[in-house]
Scaffold this motif. Structure first.
Motif, PDB file in Angstrom:
ATOM      1  N   THR A 145       0.861  -1.193   0.000  1.00 49.64           N
ATOM      2  CA  THR A 145       0.000   0.000   0.000  1.00 49.64           C
ATOM      3  C   THR A 145       0.890   1.234   0.000  1.00 49.64           C
ATOM      4  N   ASP A 146       0.291   2.391  -0.167  1.00 49.07           N
ATOM      5  CA  ASP A 146       1.092   3.618  -0.238  1.00 49.07           C
ATOM      6  C   ASP A 146       1.773   3.960   1.084  1.00 49.07           C
ATOM      7  N   GLY A 147       1.346   3.325   2.154  1.00 55.24           N
ATOM      8  CA  GLY A 147       2.046   3.505   3.432  1.00 55.24           C
ATOM      9  C   GLY A 147       3.482   3.000   3.363  1.00 55.24           C
ATOM     10  N   VAL A 148       3.749   2.090   2.427  1.00 51.05           N
ATOM     11  CA  VAL A 148       5.117   1.586   2.238  1.00 51.05           C
ATOM     12  C   VAL A 148       5.881   2.500   1.291  1.00 51.05           C
ATOM     13  N   THR A 149       5.283   2.770   0.150  1.00 44.96           N
ATOM     14  CA  THR A 149       6.007   3.525  -0.883  1.00 44.96           C
ATOM     15  C   THR A 149       6.129   5.002  -0.534  1.00 44.96           C
ATOM     16  N   GLU A 150       5.253   5.473   0.342  1.00 44.54           N
ATOM     17  CA  GLU A 150       5.334   6.883   0.717  1.00 44.54           C
ATOM     18  C   GLU A 150       5.814   7.066   2.145  1.00 44.54           C
ATOM     19  N   SER A 151       6.656   6.163   2.605  1.00 50.57           N
ATOM     20  CA  SER A 151       7.269   6.298   3.928  1.00 50.57           C
ATOM     21  C   SER A 151       8.024   7.617   3.985  1.00 50.57           C
ATOM     22  N   ARG A 152       7.827   8.342   5.063  1.00 58.20           N
ATOM     23  CA  ARG A 152       8.442   9.648   5.171  1.00 58.20           C
ATOM     24  C   ARG A 152       9.385   9.727   6.359  1.00 58.20           C
ATOM     25  N   THR A 153      10.519  10.377   6.180  1.00 55.33           N
ATOM     26  CA  THR A 153      11.379  10.688   7.321  1.00 55.33           C
ATOM     27  C   THR A 153      11.406  12.206   7.425  1.00 55.33           C
ATOM     28  N   GLU A 154      12.146  12.710   8.414  1.00 54.62           N
ATOM     29  CA  GLU A 154      12.306  14.163   8.546  1.00 54.62           C
ATOM     30  C   GLU A 154      12.840  14.773   7.252  1.00 54.62           C
ATOM     31  N   ASN A 155      13.634  13.996   6.516  1.00 54.22           N
ATOM     32  CA  ASN A 155      14.281  14.528   5.312  1.00 54.22           C
ATOM     33  C   ASN A 155      13.512  14.249   4.022  1.00 54.22           C
ATOM     34  N   GLY A 156      12.229  13.920   4.144  1.00 53.40           N
ATOM     35  CA  GLY A 156      11.429  13.699   2.939  1.00 53.40           C
ATOM     36  C   GLY A 156      11.108  12.230   2.735  1.00 53.40           C
ATOM     37  N   PHE A 157      10.551  11.927   1.582  1.00 49.88           N
ATOM     38  CA  PHE A 157      10.152  10.549   1.293  1.00 49.88           C
ATOM     39  C   PHE A 157      11.356   9.626   1.181  1.00 49.88           C
ATOM     40  N   ILE A 158      11.120   8.367   1.548  1.00 45.96           N
ATOM     41  CA  ILE A 158      12.152   7.372   1.340  1.00 45.96           C
ATOM     42  C   ILE A 158      12.074   6.946  -0.126  1.00 45.96           C
ATOM     43  N   GLU A 159      13.202   6.951  -0.813  1.00 45.96           N
ATOM     44  CA  GLU A 159      13.235   6.658  -2.244  1.00 45.96           C
ATOM     45  C   GLU A 159      12.833   5.216  -2.536  1.00 45.96           C
ATOM     46  N   MET A 160      12.188   5.019  -3.667  1.00 49.65           N
ATOM     47  CA  MET A 160      11.816   3.680  -4.113  1.00 49.65           C
ATOM     48  C   MET A 160      13.060   2.790  -4.224  1.00 49.65           C
ATOM     49  N   SER A 161      14.163   3.409  -4.635  1.00 54.01           N
ATOM     50  CA  SER A 161      15.393   2.620  -4.790  1.00 54.01           C
ATOM     51  C   SER A 161      15.852   2.055  -3.448  1.00 54.01           C
ATOM     52  N   ALA A 162      15.623   2.803  -2.374  1.00 53.90           N
ATOM     53  CA  ALA A 162      16.006   2.316  -1.049  1.00 53.90           C
ATOM     54  C   ALA A 162      15.175   1.100  -0.680  1.00 53.90           C
ATOM     55  N   ILE A 163      13.877   1.157  -1.029  1.00 49.01           N
ATOM     56  CA  ILE A 163      12.998   0.022  -0.723  1.00 49.01           C
ATOM     57  C   ILE A 163      13.434  -1.202  -1.528  1.00 49.01           C
ATOM     58  N   LYS A 164      13.766  -0.971  -2.790  1.00 47.88           N
ATOM     59  CA  LYS A 164      14.232  -2.081  -3.643  1.00 47.88           C
ATOM     60  C   LYS A 164      15.513  -2.696  -3.073  1.00 47.88           C
ATOM     61  N   SER A 165      16.401  -1.840  -2.581  1.00 49.07           N
ATOM     62  CA  SER A 165      17.639  -2.365  -1.994  1.00 49.07           C
ATOM     63  C   SER A 165      17.349  -3.272  -0.806  1.00 49.07           C
ATOM     64  N   LEU A 166      16.426  -2.816   0.043  1.00 47.32           N
ATOM     65  CA  LEU A 166      16.075  -3.627   1.205  1.00 47.32           C
ATOM     66  C   LEU A 166      15.539  -4.988   0.772  1.00 47.32           C
ATOM     67  N   LEU A 167      14.671  -4.968  -0.254  1.00 49.00           N
ATOM     68  CA  LEU A 167      14.090  -6.222  -0.746  1.00 49.00           C
ATOM     69  C   LEU A 167      15.179  -7.142  -1.298  1.00 49.00           C
ATOM     70  N   ALA A 168      16.084  -6.535  -2.089  1.00 48.39           N
ATOM     71  CA  ALA A 168      17.125  -7.325  -2.744  1.00 48.39           C
ATOM     72  C   ALA A 168      18.079  -7.953  -1.729  1.00 48.39           C
ATOM     73  N   GLU A 169      18.353  -7.178  -0.657  1.00 46.86           N
ATOM     74  CA  GLU A 169      19.240  -7.709   0.390  1.00 46.86           C
ATOM     75  C   GLU A 169      18.778  -9.064   0.903  1.00 46.86           C
ATOM     76  N   LYS A 170      17.465  -9.249   0.974  1.00 43.00           N
ATOM     77  CA  LYS A 170      16.916 -10.463   1.578  1.00 43.00           C
ATOM     78  C   LYS A 170      16.345 -11.426   0.532  1.00 43.00           C
ATOM     79  N   LYS A 171      16.752 -11.259  -0.723  1.00 38.76           N
ATOM     80  CA  LYS A 171      16.143 -12.025  -1.816  1.00 38.76           C
ATOM     81  C   LYS A 171      16.196 -13.533  -1.619  1.00 38.76           C
ATOM     82  N   ASP A 172      17.180 -14.006  -0.848  1.00 39.10           N
ATOM     83  CA  ASP A 172      17.294 -15.452  -0.671  1.00 39.10           C
ATOM     84  C   ASP A 172      16.547 -15.980   0.561  1.00 39.10           C
TER      85      ASP A 172
END
Ligand SMILES: [Mn+2]
Ligand SMILES: [Mn+2]
Ligand SMILES: [Mn+2]
Ligand SMILES: [Mn+2]
Lengths: 133, 334, 334, 133
Positions: free
Chosen positions: B271-298
């Protein structure tokens, strides 16, 4: 500029010592009687939490100045059990339930800025600031 | 007012008047908390103060006593505010209890059974930003097919709960029907359109995994695109499909697309609660989310979902600004 | 604290110290309300008081000033309570707004269409004791048959809303099916039993009027009996039928009975909020309710329902202790 | 026993007169300073409501005794517009919204017993009592 000092909190007497230090510093910075009492109360709450729930810890008090403003910063730290649910602790109404972190919303209200860092099993650090307006 | 209270107050103040010590103020303040617990109003405190001062220093000038009477009068409305506060606190506690019951009922009533399809590893997490969750996951299990609807319903509390029940009972009716994604969204859209007014929208992603063909087919009603991780290329592809939010237009048409999953591939629905995660410095980039996913791909689908949640939640200082839901369908490696 | 406030406080108090007049106290108290509106904390009031007194009478003894410092310290926690109150008030306002939305959504989502059957006059009223209604009316309209389900669902708020949605979507599915009362309750019971846990009960009365045979058939799931008023004998008969509350037992069986309505006859279906109306002096007798109904026997079904509500509500001092619902099916006189 | 007197409320001055009467009676009955102030405040609120929303009306004050208890009874009555939704008026939080019946929960809290009778277009009567404990 960074003037200040600290009090170890081990016995209930240390709470009074931390209050006294805080009130003196607040007066030095130029806060009026009511704000002195508010700052002292905030210190009192933080020190009591350390005394009651962490056993021991430290209250550091600094006079601060930034962008032409002066103020006072309080750092309360302990190596106690930590706060498992920070979201809950900062809610109003939790005050009444006692336990660790009791009165945190109160401290936040007495001061201008408030930040808490806590890790379960590691301890808690609270940094809170009040500016002289 | 109990005599005892005035007596204690007098003793503490008397010490303070002698020494002006911080210790007496500390004792006094701790004492004042007990006043509040005992519902002693601020005007009562002034009155106790006056009595105590009079007993200690009866010869102070008349203005002192009169000024304290004036102060009592000034405090009456503060006392009322305080008593109103106690009544509100009780109300709030009742609401809290009601919410706890509601959450439990909602969980029971809207419960859904995680699919157990051949060759498919399913993981999911759904965390509300506040007490009640406005994101909803519904699993539909049929022979050789595991489907999931991931929805973000409008608002929260009762409206959200009602929207979810609409989806749930609508889906329950589909057990033995054609569950192709475009068809399902079409049916649910008509139920929603019929039941809610124009101001209510629901976004929904519907994904269906066919365990015979290893095909993941999907349709979207204005929902966040899903992500397809290819284990072959280690790259992500967005899975999006055209379609209006549910409830907007009776005859809305939903596109359906599909992709074949290879071993180790996974699809991430959010849901957009994931893709629109916000920190003090603005939205968390989609690329950051992809990195997290890829880290645990196995890892397992559940471990991937849990990891992304714990990392994003930490980055947001544990303060979710929106409900957070991830569902992962991963094709098992044999 | 603004200088201006202290100045005004000083002036008002100065007058009071001279004259001790009621007028000055009145002015002072009105002034104190503005303090509260401006979020001036009680400890600030003591501080203002101290400054004002010092300006008016600088030569008072030291104990006076010290005692006021002590009082400031005693007031800090009162000030915190007050600020917590403001935050709770805002929270409460937000909840109130949410409830208003919820009520609106619930009304839209759970709306039902009043039947318009040949020869049948339908009247109904449903009033919540608090904001959200836990009673639910659902009308089912089929050819030559008008049916109504009157339900009292457990609890209130979200659990109640969810129970209602269960009933509504369950009933929606019955449009083209066998709608005989025993059958309907059996179907709804299975839906409820499947969806809710053991602690949730719903009572329901289901009545069906066949406009060809003028027969009213009914079944009850642990609900209040209905009343049948016979225009011939001017007497009331209780219409009750055996059956468990919904959701208790999967295979519950519901008895069905029927009665033929003559012209001017009417059937009154109610929830326990009507039959268990309470005044200071205990429950309102069933005979009193029958009298109210009989008084208006020649009026329209709606007028009868409205009259009973307004009278019972008056007798309860306008404080309903439970949700209040009446549905009346009256056979028209031609 | 039934001693008392009444004040017509037409101008804001009459509010002060009603307060004065109430305070005197409360003192006669034997109430302490704080309760005198509370009773006076209740009268003040009721009289202001009459003055602001009904235009005119009356405050009657009676000393009462019953079953060995003594107390004070206040009857506020007007022939103003009446209160359309009594349920709402008695709710907390309504206080802030002003208008007719503002502050009713407050009056109820300041006193021990409270009853309101109101008919739209006919007027309102409020009867409230405080016992000396
Ligand atoms: Mn949402
Ligand atoms: Mn969302
Ligand atoms: Mn109920
Ligand atoms: Mn009921």
């Amino acid at each position: 500029m960074n003037l200040g000092s600290s009090v170890e909190i081990i016995t209930e007497w240390d709470i009074v010592a931390a209050r006294q230090l805080g009130r003196n510093e607040a007066k030095q910075v130029g806060f009026g009687t009511v704000d002195q009492a508010r700052i002292t109360t905030a210190i009192s709450e933080l020190a009591r939490n350390i005394y009651l729930y962490a056993g021991k810890g430290k209250i550091e008090i600094e006079r601060i100045s930034e962008a032409g403003l002066v103020g006072i910063k309080i750092i309360a730290s302990d190596e106690g059990p930590g706060i498992p649910d920070l979201r809950k602790v900062m809610e109003d109404g939790f005050t009444t339930s006692g336990g660790l972190g009791a009165g945190m919303p109160g401290v936040k209200r007495l001061m201008d800025e408030f930040k808490v860092i806590s890790e379960v099993g590691e301890g808690t650090t609270i940094i809170t600031t009040k500016w002289l307006h | 007012m109990p005599q005892e209270v005035t007596k204690q107050y007098k003793e503490i103040m008397s010490k303070y008047l002698e020494s002006q010590s911080e210790e007496d103020l500390y004792v006094g303040q701790q004492f004042s908390r007990r006043f509040i617990e005992k519902d002693i109003a601020p005007e009562d405190v002034i009155s106790i103060h006056k009595s105590a001062l009079f007993e200690l220093h009866p010869n102070l000038r008349k203005q002192v006593w009169d000024s304290l009477d004036f102060l009592i009068e000034m405090m009456i409305h503060y006392g009322l505010t305080m008593r109103e506060h106690q009544s509100l606190v009780r109300k709030q506690e009742a609401i809290q209890m009601e919410m706890n019951v509601a959450t439990k009922v909602q969980d029971t009533l809207l419960k859904t059974v995680e699919p157990d399809a051949e060759g498919l590893d399913v993981g999911w997490i759904s965390q509300p930003a506040h007490q009640m969750n406005g994101d909803y996951i519904y699993f539909l299990n049929q022979e050789n097919a595991s489907s999931v609807a991931v929805a973000d319903v409008i608002g929260k509390g009762i409206p959200a709960a009602l929207c979810m029940s609409m989806i749930k009972f609508g889906m329950d009716g589909l057990q033995n029907e054609n569950s192709s994604p475009d068809n399902v969204l079409g049916i649910i859209n008509r139920i929603v359109e019929k039941s809610v007014d124009d101001s209510m929208f629901i976004s929904m992603f519907y994904g269906k995994y066919n365990s015979i063909t290893s095909t993941f087919s999907y349709a979207s009603a204005g929902h966040e695109p899903a992500l397809h991780f290819s284990s072959g290329t280690s790259a992500f592809t967005e899975l999006d499909a055209r379609g209006l939010l549910l409830g907007v237009k009776k005859e809305a048409i939903y596109d359906e697309h599909s992709v074949v999953l290879e071993e180790g591939d996974f699809v991430v629905m959010m849901t957009d609660g994931v893709t629109e995660s916000r920190t003090e410095n603005g939205f968390i980039e989609m690329s950051a989310i992809k990195s997290l996913l890829a880290e645990k791909k196995d890892e397992s689908a559940q471990e991937i979902a849990d990891y992304v949640y714990s990392e994003l939640s930490r980055m947001q200082d544990y303060q979710l600004s929106d409900d957070f839901t991830i569902v992962i369908f991963k094709k098992k490696t044999v």
